[in-house]
Design a protein around this motif. Sequence first.
Motif, PDB file in Angstrom:
ATOM      1  N   UNK A 229       4.774   2.432   1.713  1.00  0.00           N
ATOM      2  CA  UNK A 229       4.325   1.437   1.919  1.00  0.00           C
ATOM      3  C   UNK A 229       2.321   1.587   2.434  1.00  0.00           C
ATOM      4  N   UNK A 230       2.965   3.147   2.875  1.00  0.00           N
ATOM      5  CA  UNK A 230       1.383   3.693   3.603  1.00  0.00           C
ATOM      6  C   UNK A 230       0.236   4.043   3.167  1.00  0.00           C
ATOM      7  N   UNK A 231       1.060   5.109   2.529  1.00  0.00           N
ATOM      8  CA  UNK A 231       0.389   4.795   0.929  1.00  0.00           C
ATOM      9  C   UNK A 231      -0.210   3.749  -0.328  1.00  0.00           C
ATOM     10  N   UNK A 232       0.850   2.953  -0.495  1.00  0.00           N
ATOM     11  CA  UNK A 232       0.143   1.807  -0.881  1.00  0.00           C
ATOM     12  C   UNK A 232      -0.908   1.661  -0.495  1.00  0.00           C
ATOM     13  N   UNK A 250     -11.896   4.262 -11.653  1.00  0.00           N
ATOM     14  CA  UNK A 250     -10.766   4.146 -10.502  1.00  0.00           C
ATOM     15  C   UNK A 250     -10.014   2.794  -9.640  1.00  0.00           C
ATOM     16  N   UNK A 251     -10.792   2.045  -9.995  1.00  0.00           N
ATOM     17  CA  UNK A 251      -9.926   0.734  -9.369  1.00  0.00           C
ATOM     18  C   UNK A 251      -8.185   0.660 -10.711  1.00  0.00           C
ATOM     19  N   UNK A 252      -8.402   0.869 -11.262  1.00  0.00           N
ATOM     20  CA  UNK A 252      -7.245   0.944 -12.194  1.00  0.00           C
ATOM     21  C   UNK A 252      -6.052   1.668 -12.157  1.00  0.00           C
ATOM     22  N   UNK A 253      -6.824   3.042 -11.578  1.00  0.00           N
ATOM     23  CA  UNK A 253      -5.521   4.089 -11.391  1.00  0.00           C
ATOM     24  C   UNK A 253      -5.035   3.591 -10.322  1.00  0.00           C
ATOM     25  N   UNK A 254      -5.743   3.147  -9.146  1.00  0.00           N
ATOM     26  CA  UNK A 254      -5.686   3.411  -7.738  1.00  0.00           C
ATOM     27  C   UNK A 254      -5.281   1.739  -7.700  1.00  0.00           C
ATOM     28  N   UNK A 255      -5.169   0.973  -8.855  1.00  0.00           N
ATOM     29  CA  UNK A 255      -4.036  -0.215  -8.786  1.00  0.00           C
ATOM     30  C   UNK A 255      -2.683   0.473  -9.253  1.00  0.00           C
ATOM     31  N   UNK A 256      -2.128   1.500 -10.771  1.00  0.00           N
ATOM     32  CA  UNK A 256      -1.428   1.437 -10.903  1.00  0.00           C
ATOM     33  C   UNK A 256      -0.588   2.344 -10.115  1.00  0.00           C
ATOM     34  N   UNK A 257      -1.407   3.810  -8.857  1.00  0.00           N
ATOM     35  CA  UNK A 257      -1.109   4.124  -8.283  1.00  0.00           C
ATOM     36  C   UNK A 257      -0.480   3.456  -6.995  1.00  0.00           C
ATOM     37  N   UNK A 258      -0.623   2.075  -6.391  1.00  0.00           N
ATOM     38  CA  UNK A 258      -0.124   1.638  -5.280  1.00  0.00           C
ATOM     39  C   UNK A 258       1.531   0.513  -5.945  1.00  0.00           C
ATOM     40  N   UNK A 259       0.903   0.176  -7.078  1.00  0.00           N
ATOM     41  CA  UNK A 259       2.180   0.027  -8.055  1.00  0.00           C
ATOM     42  C   UNK A 259       3.495   1.232  -7.672  1.00  0.00           C
ATOM     43  N   UNK A 262       4.425   1.622  -3.940  1.00  0.00           N
ATOM     44  CA  UNK A 262       4.976   0.779  -3.313  1.00  0.00           C
ATOM     45  C   UNK A 262       6.796   0.336  -3.843  1.00  0.00           C
ATOM     46  N   UNK A 263       7.398   1.096  -5.206  1.00  0.00           N
ATOM     47  CA  UNK A 263       8.164   1.200  -5.871  1.00  0.00           C
ATOM     48  C   UNK A 263       9.027   1.880  -5.548  1.00  0.00           C
ATOM     49  N   UNK A 264       8.398   2.923  -4.019  1.00  0.00           N
ATOM     50  CA  UNK A 264       8.835   4.195  -4.046  1.00  0.00           C
ATOM     51  C   UNK A 264      10.163   3.868  -2.876  1.00  0.00           C
ATOM     52  N   UNK A 265       9.536   2.688  -1.879  1.00  0.00           N
ATOM     53  CA  UNK A 265       9.958   2.273  -0.370  1.00  0.00           C
ATOM     54  C   UNK A 265      11.537   2.407  -0.564  1.00  0.00           C
ATOM     55  N   UNK A 266      11.901   2.744   0.409  1.00  0.00           N
ATOM     56  CA  UNK A 266      13.171   2.520   0.818  1.00  0.00           C
ATOM     57  C   UNK A 266      13.522   2.405   2.016  1.00  0.00           C
ATOM     58  N   UNK A 267      14.936   2.158   2.741  1.00  0.00           N
ATOM     59  CA  UNK A 267      15.510   1.931   3.703  1.00  0.00           C
ATOM     60  C   UNK A 267      15.395   3.428   4.547  1.00  0.00           C
ATOM     61  N   UNK A 268      15.469   4.159   4.310  1.00  0.00           N
ATOM     62  CA  UNK A 268      15.650   5.688   4.853  1.00  0.00           C
ATOM     63  C   UNK A 268      14.608   6.529   5.023  1.00  0.00           C
ATOM     64  N   UNK A 269      13.471   5.598   4.502  1.00  0.00           N
ATOM     65  CA  UNK A 269      12.039   6.116   5.306  1.00  0.00           C
ATOM     66  C   UNK A 269      10.998   5.303   5.457  1.00  0.00           C
ATOM     67  N   UNK A 270      11.199   5.938   7.153  1.00  0.00           N
ATOM     68  CA  UNK A 270      10.747   4.910   8.380  1.00  0.00           C
ATOM     69  C   UNK A 270       9.531   4.480   8.122  1.00  0.00           C
ATOM     70  N   UNK A 271       9.472   3.398   8.201  1.00  0.00           N
ATOM     71  CA  UNK A 271       7.037   2.898   7.959  1.00  0.00           C
ATOM     72  C   UNK A 271       7.136   2.662   8.881  1.00  0.00           C
ATOM     73  N   UNK A 272       5.903   2.659  10.002  1.00  0.00           N
ATOM     74  CA  UNK A 272       5.172   2.040  11.439  1.00  0.00           C
ATOM     75  C   UNK A 272       4.898   0.478  10.847  1.00  0.00           C
ATOM     76  N   UNK A 273       4.726   0.060  11.893  1.00  0.00           N
ATOM     77  CA  UNK A 273       5.234  -1.661  12.345  1.00  0.00           C
ATOM     78  C   UNK A 273       3.613  -2.353  11.628  1.00  0.00           C
ATOM     79  N   UNK A 274       2.554  -1.443  11.427  1.00  0.00           N
ATOM     80  CA  UNK A 274       1.698  -2.237  11.172  1.00  0.00           C
ATOM     81  C   UNK A 274       1.473  -2.255  10.182  1.00  0.00           C
TER      82      UNK A 274
END
Length: 370
Positions: A229-232, A250-259, A262-274
């Motif tokens: 999520x931080x990477x997203x 560059x903008x479209x590549x970045x938007x694809x990378x955001x998706x 974000x899809x790679x997030x999982x309860x097993x990977x802790x995220x900072x509160x911010x």
Amino acid sequence: MSELGERLKAARAAAGVSLASLAAKTHYSKPYLSQLENGTRTVKPDHVTAYSRALSISVDSLYGPAQDPLRVAHEWLVADTPVALHRRAGRRVGESLVSELEHRVVELRHLDDTVGGGDLIPLVRRDLAGAEDTVKRGSYSESVGRRLRVVVGELAQLAGWVASDAGAHVEAERTYLSGVSAAQEAGDTALVGQLLSSLSYQMANVGDPADAALLAKSAVAGARDISPVVRALLLERVAWTSARSRDRDAARRALDAVDDAYAARTPGIPEPEWVYWMSRDEIDVMAGRCLIELGDSASALPLLTTAIDGYDVDHAREKALYQTWLAESYARAGELDAARSIIGRARTTTAEVNSARLTDRVEKIEQLVR
């Protein structure tokens, strides 16, 4: 806020005091007080205090519900900070103070959801100054010192964000960079990335978008081993700065990378509160904004409409900001009546939220739809 203005008016009427009499008892003019009461000017803690003294009633009775965000801000402003309490007790900085400060950062961060930067900035400035002074003058262990520096970095990010929202862009830049130093000393590369990408976001909006894009990309490259999520979030800033600098690919590549991130997030990977506020709706809003910048308003419309419809009504500033982009997308698609209707709703919110960023956006789009 408009409800608070109504409570001030009701309290004045109940006390049998006219606007002219109240103006004589305070340093505010009669027209100014009228604007506070009818919701065309934002009510601040100083205004509530003035009414309280002039009408000889308690501040609590004016604020009403205990969870009123502006009341919370007022209470924080007049209360002692954890740093001040510990300092008077002459204690060595330990786990308890750091835990209090960490909790306080979270509370302030969530308060930003409902209180505009113009009202919140005194609180965050004070807490940041106290945390910085504790790092400089306090006595503590190595582990406590690292956590203190993370607190300073997180407060600096919030203070920079709030200052930017209030229109204090030079202060915001200086604050972001001071936070980078603290986060680097703490070894928190994710927080360093967050601070630099936050600065890049401001630069894209009020400075050189090309420089902003380079800074946003540097923030991603330098933030090693970060969570999905931080990477997203950091990639969102790359997308926005690239769109603002008109780098379509560059903008479209970045938007694809955001998706993908974000899809790679999982309860097993802790995220900072911010990153608590990052969601699919937020990502869609950013995608819609980027598409507008790139001249594809038609594709932006459904993304923005769906996200805004599901947005929390308590988060008035963000919802109104997103409405400005929705209005812009309609305007650029030639649907001016729809654009005027939506920007009118956003304009109503500017009377309730003390945010220079929101006011500037509304005025810009109003110019577009005239």
